[in-house]
Design a protein around this motif. Structure first.
Motif, mmCIF file in Angstrom:
data_model
loop_
_atom_site.group_PDB
_atom_site.id
_atom_site.type_symbol
_atom_site.label_atom_id
_atom_site.label_comp_id
_atom_site.label_asym_id
_atom_site.label_seq_id
_atom_site.Cartn_x
_atom_site.Cartn_y
_atom_site.Cartn_z
ATOM 1 N N VAL A 1 -9.068 -0.900 -10.413
ATOM 2 C CA VAL A 1 -7.640 -1.169 -10.205
ATOM 3 C C VAL A 1 -6.962 0.037 -9.569
ATOM 4 O O VAL A 1 -6.178 -0.096 -8.626
ATOM 5 C CB VAL A 1 -6.958 -1.550 -11.539
ATOM 6 C CG1 VAL A 1 -5.435 -1.466 -11.423
ATOM 7 C CG2 VAL A 1 -7.373 -2.953 -11.957
ATOM 8 N N GLN A 2 -7.278 1.228 -10.068
ATOM 9 C CA GLN A 2 -6.661 2.428 -9.497
ATOM 10 C C GLN A 2 -7.113 2.646 -8.058
ATOM 11 O O GLN A 2 -6.321 3.047 -7.200
ATOM 12 C CB GLN A 2 -7.008 3.656 -10.339
ATOM 13 C CG GLN A 2 -6.168 4.880 -10.016
ATOM 14 C CD GLN A 2 -4.704 4.694 -10.395
ATOM 15 O OE1 GLN A 2 -4.392 3.922 -11.307
ATOM 16 N NE2 GLN A 2 -3.812 5.392 -9.701
ATOM 17 N N ALA A 3 -8.374 2.367 -7.782
ATOM 18 C CA ALA A 3 -8.892 2.534 -6.424
ATOM 19 C C ALA A 3 -8.220 1.575 -5.448
ATOM 20 O O ALA A 3 -8.014 1.904 -4.275
ATOM 21 C CB ALA A 3 -10.404 2.320 -6.414
ATOM 22 N N MET A 4 -7.869 0.379 -5.938
ATOM 23 C CA MET A 4 -7.256 -0.632 -5.075
ATOM 24 C C MET A 4 -5.734 -0.615 -5.129
ATOM 25 O O MET A 4 -5.081 -1.401 -4.434
ATOM 26 C CB MET A 4 -7.765 -2.020 -5.467
ATOM 27 C CG MET A 4 -9.253 -2.224 -5.228
ATOM 28 S SD MET A 4 -9.780 -3.915 -5.626
ATOM 29 C CE MET A 4 -8.913 -4.861 -4.360
ATOM 30 N N LEU A 5 -5.164 0.277 -5.928
ATOM 31 C CA LEU A 5 -3.708 0.303 -6.075
ATOM 32 C C LEU A 5 -2.979 0.590 -4.758
ATOM 33 O O LEU A 5 -1.940 -0.029 -4.493
ATOM 34 C CB LEU A 5 -3.317 1.320 -7.147
ATOM 35 C CG LEU A 5 -1.868 1.278 -7.631
ATOM 36 C CD1 LEU A 5 -1.502 -0.105 -8.159
ATOM 37 C CD2 LEU A 5 -1.636 2.339 -8.709
ATOM 38 N N PRO A 6 -3.465 1.499 -3.902
ATOM 39 C CA PRO A 6 -2.781 1.686 -2.612
ATOM 40 C C PRO A 6 -2.727 0.403 -1.782
ATOM 41 O O PRO A 6 -1.707 0.110 -1.150
ATOM 42 C CB PRO A 6 -3.623 2.773 -1.928
ATOM 43 C CG PRO A 6 -4.231 3.540 -3.059
ATOM 44 C CD PRO A 6 -4.530 2.508 -4.099
ATOM 45 N N LEU A 7 -3.815 -0.366 -1.781
ATOM 46 C CA LEU A 7 -3.808 -1.650 -1.074
ATOM 47 C C LEU A 7 -2.798 -2.596 -1.705
ATOM 48 O O LEU A 7 -2.030 -3.275 -1.002
ATOM 49 C CB LEU A 7 -5.198 -2.277 -1.107
ATOM 50 C CG LEU A 7 -5.285 -3.729 -0.611
ATOM 51 C CD1 LEU A 7 -4.918 -3.822 0.865
ATOM 52 C CD2 LEU A 7 -6.673 -4.305 -0.864
ATOM 53 N N VAL B 1 3.925 0.145 -11.257
ATOM 54 C CA VAL B 1 3.055 1.059 -10.516
ATOM 55 C C VAL B 1 3.151 2.464 -11.104
ATOM 56 O O VAL B 1 2.146 3.167 -11.260
ATOM 57 C CB VAL B 1 3.423 1.064 -9.021
ATOM 58 C CG1 VAL B 1 2.594 2.101 -8.265
ATOM 59 C CG2 VAL B 1 3.224 -0.320 -8.421
ATOM 60 N N THR B 2 4.371 2.886 -11.447
ATOM 61 C CA THR B 2 4.562 4.203 -12.062
ATOM 62 C C THR B 2 3.791 4.304 -13.372
ATOM 63 O O THR B 2 3.147 5.321 -13.669
ATOM 64 C CB THR B 2 6.056 4.459 -12.320
ATOM 65 O OG1 THR B 2 6.758 4.394 -11.078
ATOM 66 C CG2 THR B 2 6.278 5.825 -12.948
ATOM 67 N N ARG B 3 3.844 3.240 -14.159
ATOM 68 C CA ARG B 3 3.124 3.237 -15.436
ATOM 69 C C ARG B 3 1.615 3.308 -15.231
ATOM 70 O O ARG B 3 0.900 3.996 -15.974
ATOM 71 C CB ARG B 3 3.488 1.982 -16.227
ATOM 72 C CG ARG B 3 4.898 1.999 -16.808
ATOM 73 C CD ARG B 3 5.204 0.697 -17.508
ATOM 74 N NE ARG B 3 6.543 0.689 -18.069
ATOM 75 C CZ ARG B 3 7.131 -0.390 -18.586
ATOM 76 N NH1 ARG B 3 6.478 -1.553 -18.603
ATOM 77 N NH2 ARG B 3 8.349 -0.317 -19.082
ATOM 78 N N LEU B 4 1.124 2.587 -14.238
ATOM 79 C CA LEU B 4 -0.314 2.635 -13.957
ATOM 80 C C LEU B 4 -0.744 4.046 -13.565
ATOM 81 O O LEU B 4 -1.797 4.531 -14.004
ATOM 82 C CB LEU B 4 -0.664 1.650 -12.841
ATOM 83 C CG LEU B 4 -0.718 0.169 -13.222
ATOM 84 C CD1 LEU B 4 -0.896 -0.692 -11.982
ATOM 85 C CD2 LEU B 4 -1.846 -0.102 -14.220
ATOM 86 N N ASN B 5 0.053 4.702 -12.743
ATOM 87 C CA ASN B 5 -0.283 6.064 -12.329
ATOM 88 C C ASN B 5 -0.217 7.039 -13.500
ATOM 89 O O ASN B 5 -1.051 7.948 -13.617
ATOM 90 C CB ASN B 5 0.656 6.519 -11.212
ATOM 91 C CG ASN B 5 0.318 5.861 -9.882
ATOM 92 O OD1 ASN B 5 -0.842 5.576 -9.591
ATOM 93 N ND2 ASN B 5 1.331 5.610 -9.068
#
Length: 285
Positions: free
Chosen positions: A94-100, A9-13
């Motif tokens: 993917v970023q938009a759905m990352l919190p879910l 998750v850190t890498r995606l952000n």
């Protein structure tokens, strides 16, 4: 879940910040939204992160129809498979759905397991859902469909990938039916969330109801709602009738404001439609 955010998750952000720094990415996404009429010429900001924040806030203000519109634009780009554009569109989703995905991740991590292992499954499922969503066939209720597809896929993958744990954390103990192996309980917990999302919350009740045949029936109903085979009213009627302790037709009809005869006819038509599409559900599962 571990207090520290999973590495993936850190890498995606971090990757997202890098993507936002490239003005060309924002220009492309802005042009897609403008061409589709999702946003007006004077609305889209120049920076990608700010643009996505605007889309999110408009979704919160204007409701699911707006979410369906901009997510649909991106999914059409993904399905077109046009190289860089498809990859960028998928990455924005993917970023938009990352919190879910992070909420699903928190719900699925059990005591003694690393959140890194579960994160691998959840994030891989998220990418797969975004890349394979059949937008040409399912252009309505896109946001809801994406969420439920994620829950379904994570449930299947976790059941295959993760072995049962001997000890559970308090959140899982509170959520799981007694005497059920953790690996077997992943699906009911996520199915309960999907059912609630689909509008079956009152009919589903407790998580322990979602095991065995009952769970399979609810999963079929959720699938049928996603694909608009049934209305929410028809699905709720079936879900409430075929369960232990279900009310008699006279009482149920009174609650729905119809006659018992009309209720039975409505239920019969809904069951008939389910029988017709059940083979498709089995194949999809």
């Amino acid at each position: 879940m571990d207090a520290v955010q999973p590495t993936l998750v850190t890498r995606l952000n971090a990757e997202w910040e890098w993507l936002c720094a490239d003005s060309g990415n924002s220009d492309r996404v802005r042009s897609w939204m403008l061409d589709a009429g999702v946003l007006d010429e004077d609305q889209p900001p120049a920076e990608l992160g700010e643009l996505c924040t605007l889309l999110r806030k408009r979704s919160e203000r204007d409701g699911p129809e707006f979410s369906d519109a901009w997510m649909g634009v991106l999914l059409h780009r993904v399905s077109a498979g046009d190289g860089r554009d498809a990859e960028l569109a998928a990455r924005v989703l993917v970023q938009a759905m990352l919190p879910l995905a992070c909420r699903v991740l928190r719900d699925c991590v059990r005591s003694g397991e690393s959140s890194e292992d579960v994160a691998q499954v959840v994030i891989a499922s998220l990418w797969e859902v975004v890349r394979t969503y059949p937008i040409a066939r399912r252009s309505r209720k896109v946001a809801s469909g994406l969420r439920m597809e994620l829950w379904h896929r994570v449930s299947r993958e976790l059941k295959r990938e993760l072995a049962p744990s001997e000890h559970l954390d308090e959140a899982w103990v509170a959520a799981l039916p007694g005497g059920v192996e953790p690996a077997d309980a992943v699906a009911p917990v996520l199915l309960a969330r999907a059912a609630e999302e689909a509008g079956l919350r009152a009919a589903v009740g407790a998580v322990e109801e979602l095991a065995g045949v009952r769970g399979e029936m609810v999963a079929l109903l959720v699938w049928a709602l996603e694909r608009e085979v049934l209305t929410a009213e028809a699905a709720s009627g079936i879900c409430d009738h075929y369960r232990e302790g279900a009310p008699q037709d006279v009482a149920a009809a009174s609650a729905w404001g119809v006659s018992p005869v009309a209720l039975r006819r409505r239920r019969s038509r809904a069951v008939s439609r389910l029988r017709q599409v059940a083979p498709q559900w089995v194949e999809a599962a």
